[in-house]
Design a protein around this motif. Structure first.
Motif, short mmCIF file in Angstrom:
data_model
loop_
_atom_site.label_atom_id
_atom_site.label_comp_id
_atom_site.label_asym_id
_atom_site.label_seq_id
_atom_site.Cartn_x
_atom_site.Cartn_y
_atom_site.Cartn_z
N ARG A 13 0.83 -1.21 0.00
CA ARG A 13 0.00 0.00 0.00
C ARG A 13 0.87 1.26 0.00
N ASP A 14 1.94 1.25 0.79
CA ASP A 14 2.85 2.42 0.82
C ASP A 14 3.45 2.68 -0.56
N THR A 17 0.69 4.06 -2.84
CA THR A 17 0.38 5.45 -2.49
C THR A 17 1.47 6.37 -3.02
N ALA A 42 -5.65 1.74 -2.41
CA ALA A 42 -4.60 2.73 -2.17
C ALA A 42 -5.07 4.12 -2.59
N GLU A 45 -6.38 6.58 -0.01
CA GLU A 45 -5.47 7.16 0.98
C GLU A 45 -5.74 8.65 1.14
#
Length: 127
Positions: A13-14, A17, A42, A45
């Protein structure tokens, strides 16, 4: 599912994003969120949706006579309203032109964390 698609779906996910943060708002809304479920997740976010700025698109078409038409104002409203409805909690800044009172009313009602609102060339009524 094709193997190459699976690799995109398995990004953290990081990482997703980070990728999405490098795209323009247009590219985020028109394509990236449609890649797969993990990209859509994502896309939600909050950090990606604190600013809604259409000003660069106006700067590109500044001389266009379409900017003053009622149809154009309707298009702007149709872009702003779903953004406000889906990301209202996260929005802190909106930069827009030629929107209607109805859109501004929606922003006022649904965006409690808004810190800056730039509305150029809008015929805003007292309402």
């Amino acid at each position: 599912m094709e193997e190459s698609n699976a690799e995109w779906a398995e990004l953290t996910r990081d990482c997703l994003t980070n990728i999405l943060s490098r795209l323009s708002a247009k590219d985020q809304w028109l394509g990236a969120m449609l890649v797969c479920k993990s990209w859509f997740s994502a896309f939600k976010e909050p950090s990606l949706h604190s600013v809604f700025n259409l000003q660069p698109y106006f700067d590109l078409s500044r001389k266009s006579t379409l900017l003053s038409t009622r149809k154009f104002k309707s298009k702007i409203d149709s872009m702003l309203q779903p953004v406000v409805q889906s990301t209202h909690i996260f929005l802190t800044q909106i930069c827009i032109q030629r929107c209607s009172d109805r859109s501004l009313d929606l922003v006022g009602q649904r965006c409690p964390n808004l810190k800056a609102l730039s509305i150029r060339n809008c015929n805003v009524s007292d309402d």
